[in-house]
Design a protein around this motif. Sequence first.
Motif, short mmCIF file in Angstrom:
data_model
loop_
_atom_site.label_atom_id
_atom_site.label_comp_id
_atom_site.label_asym_id
_atom_site.label_seq_id
_atom_site.Cartn_x
_atom_site.Cartn_y
_atom_site.Cartn_z
N SER A 208 18.60 -13.97 17.22
CA SER A 208 19.64 -14.77 17.86
C SER A 208 19.56 -16.18 17.26
O SER A 208 18.51 -16.58 16.74
N HIS A 209 20.63 -16.93 17.35
CA HIS A 209 20.59 -18.28 16.80
C HIS A 209 19.64 -19.17 17.58
O HIS A 209 19.07 -20.10 17.04
N THR A 210 19.46 -18.85 18.86
CA THR A 210 18.50 -19.60 19.67
C THR A 210 17.10 -19.48 19.05
O THR A 210 16.39 -20.46 18.88
N TYR A 315 23.01 -24.64 5.00
CA TYR A 315 23.22 -25.64 6.04
C TYR A 315 24.24 -25.03 6.99
O TYR A 315 25.41 -24.88 6.65
N ARG A 316 23.76 -24.65 8.19
CA ARG A 316 24.66 -24.07 9.20
C ARG A 316 25.40 -25.25 9.86
O ARG A 316 24.83 -25.93 10.71
N THR A 317 26.64 -25.47 9.47
CA THR A 317 27.32 -26.69 9.92
C THR A 317 27.86 -26.61 11.35
O THR A 317 28.27 -27.61 11.92
N ILE A 353 26.32 -26.06 1.51
CA ILE A 353 26.99 -26.26 2.80
C ILE A 353 27.75 -24.99 3.13
O ILE A 353 28.66 -24.58 2.38
N ARG A 354 27.37 -24.36 4.21
CA ARG A 354 28.14 -23.19 4.63
C ARG A 354 29.25 -23.68 5.53
O ARG A 354 29.01 -24.40 6.50
N THR A 355 30.47 -23.26 5.23
CA THR A 355 31.58 -23.72 6.05
C THR A 355 31.46 -23.10 7.45
O THR A 355 30.73 -22.13 7.65
N ILE A 473 22.63 -13.50 0.68
CA ILE A 473 22.68 -12.35 1.59
C ILE A 473 22.27 -12.80 2.99
O ILE A 473 21.17 -13.31 3.20
N GLY A 474 23.18 -12.63 3.91
CA GLY A 474 22.92 -12.99 5.31
C GLY A 474 22.45 -11.73 6.04
O GLY A 474 23.24 -10.98 6.60
N THR A 475 21.15 -11.52 6.01
CA THR A 475 20.64 -10.25 6.56
C THR A 475 20.77 -10.16 8.07
O THR A 475 20.81 -9.06 8.62
N ASN A 476 20.83 -11.31 8.75
CA ASN A 476 20.91 -11.25 10.22
C ASN A 476 22.15 -10.46 10.62
O ASN A 476 22.12 -9.62 11.52
N ASP A 477 23.25 -10.77 9.93
CA ASP A 477 24.48 -10.03 10.23
C ASP A 477 24.55 -8.72 9.47
O ASP A 477 25.02 -7.73 9.99
N ASP A 486 23.52 -4.78 17.84
CA ASP A 486 23.76 -6.18 18.19
C ASP A 486 22.49 -7.00 17.98
O ASP A 486 21.45 -6.70 18.55
N ARG A 487 22.60 -8.05 17.16
CA ARG A 487 21.39 -8.82 16.81
C ARG A 487 20.80 -9.60 17.98
O ARG A 487 19.66 -10.05 17.90
N VAL A 488 21.56 -9.80 19.05
CA VAL A 488 21.02 -10.59 20.17
C VAL A 488 20.73 -9.76 21.41
O VAL A 488 20.40 -10.29 22.45
#
Length: 600
Positions: A208-210, A315-317, A353-355, A473-477, A486-488
Amino acid sequence: MGGLANLMATMTTEAKHTETIIQGIPVSPGIAIAPIHVTARGLSAPEVYEVAEENLGEEHRRLDEAISRAKEDLAEIQGRLAELSSEEESRIFEAHIMVLEDQALLKRAHFAIDDRKLNAEYAFYAVMQNFLEAMRRIPDPYLRERTADLEDVCERVLHCFDQQHARKAVRPDDRHILIAYDLNPSDTATMDRNLVLGFATEMGSVNSHTAIIARSLGIPAVVGLEEAVIDINSLTHAILDGYSGKLILHPTEATLATYRIIQQKKQKARSALDSIRDEASTTRDGRSITLSANIGLIEELPSVKNSGAQGIGLYRTEFFLLNEDQDAIPDEQAQTANYTQIARAVAPHPVIIRTLDSGGDKLPAEPLSEPEPNPFLGWRGIRVSLDRPEIFKPQLRAALRASAHGKVALMFPLISGLGEIMQAKKILQQCMDELSREDVAFDANIPVGAMIEIPSAALLADIIAKEVDFFSIGTNDLIQYTLAVDRVNPYVAELYRPTQPAVIRLIHRTIQAGAQAGIWTGMCGEMAGDIHLTPLLIGLGIDELSVGPQQVTSIRKAIRSLSHAECAAMADDALKASYSAEILQMSSTLAKKYYADLFE
Ligand code: PEP
Ligand code: MG
């Protein structure tokens, strides 16, 4: 109201002061030793201060006085309402009075004063927090809705405290371990790290992002607690073990001593790792892997510097753009200042920078009239940016402006196929044309990358590679979308397996497609920071790893200990495997052979 009284009665067991261990899932390493604070939303905490033993009697008196004053107020309101309106409405206040007559509640608040030597208002507030959290979780919707009543009562009592007699003696150490049913990423991002030494939640999962933010900020954290947080009392002394996922209530002196030794040992190990901070992230047989850091907040820049990372790979904006304390998304000027500061700080290395990647488990980019039924399959990532050029363009323009002051790259999230890349690039070109007309300097060759985090993008990597400068590669997703897990969601956490053969094949395919097109492929999902898997990723041919600042040094050590040729031979076998466990085993065997000390 009988239900409320019953509920309180069931929650009055005073702390027995026997050591109790509650198991959870460790998501952010570290140890915190401090009193517990259970949060309930909506109420701000009163001041907390320590009371000398001889003045505790005065605090008991202050509590009784505040409660009787609140009851008098309520009786008056009730009387007035009974005259003016229906009996039903006046009963609400009768119920409020009943709360304040509940012996169980009063007993517990008085107990908290004696036990923790705290001022009366804080003791009362802390006890109410527990009740509130309990109320929120009751299956009966009627009772659950009564939380607002309880908050109201709590607030009223807090206002009734006689401030003149408050003895603001020595402020105790208010640092605490935060306990909550759940925390959202923005709660975590804005946590006061001097006060919150660690946190534990009942919900949540490793990806989770938390959890990601906690790791990044170096806050020890445990999620998925096996016991309901309502059974944990505020003010209880505790140890939070972010290595093994334990929350230890009322630790004995012996346990405390053991944990102090563990803390020292970990500190020593960290200092040893820090000594290789400036060494190259190159394997024993000479393959260089770019090692960068992920950040979500500008406050993390010092940790990036200390880690020795070669710039910022992600960078998670969204935490900057969608901060709840702001009325609106920061404008182009504010974004330019932010991106420029970061670009300058990491120079000569780049910042990617990730949009905006709003939605999913993060805040939506704009208030939605109804919650999405499946937020992770909904309006998030590049989809929002393409639908909202008024949000997308200022971000692109700001990144371009910052590119005149350092090395800046752009990366688009949640790409599912070529169409989104082409559309995003078209808008980027428009921004470049505008800035050229305005005579604003920018890097006309700003690198543009695609996040590969949807299986369709991995399958189409050869096509997408022709239009971008790099892949990340964004492995979380990628894992959640490949395995439909579901990742969370802690209920399916067991099924969330980074080494599932399908995931490994998609990663391999992406790296191969990148190499064939002559572009580099990195990884910025959490898998990149797992030391068990470094041999596998190196073996598959990854060019860059971007991990939380706290993980950079251990990944550096892992890379330096391995041989690329040996990892590649293992990865060949892994690609033929049928089960996740086999692949994990193959990679872990090499990991433990070459850097067993990192696992201690
Ligand atoms: C990912 O999905 O792996 C990723 C890095 O992006 P996020 O975690 O922000 O979705
Ligand atoms: Mg993602």
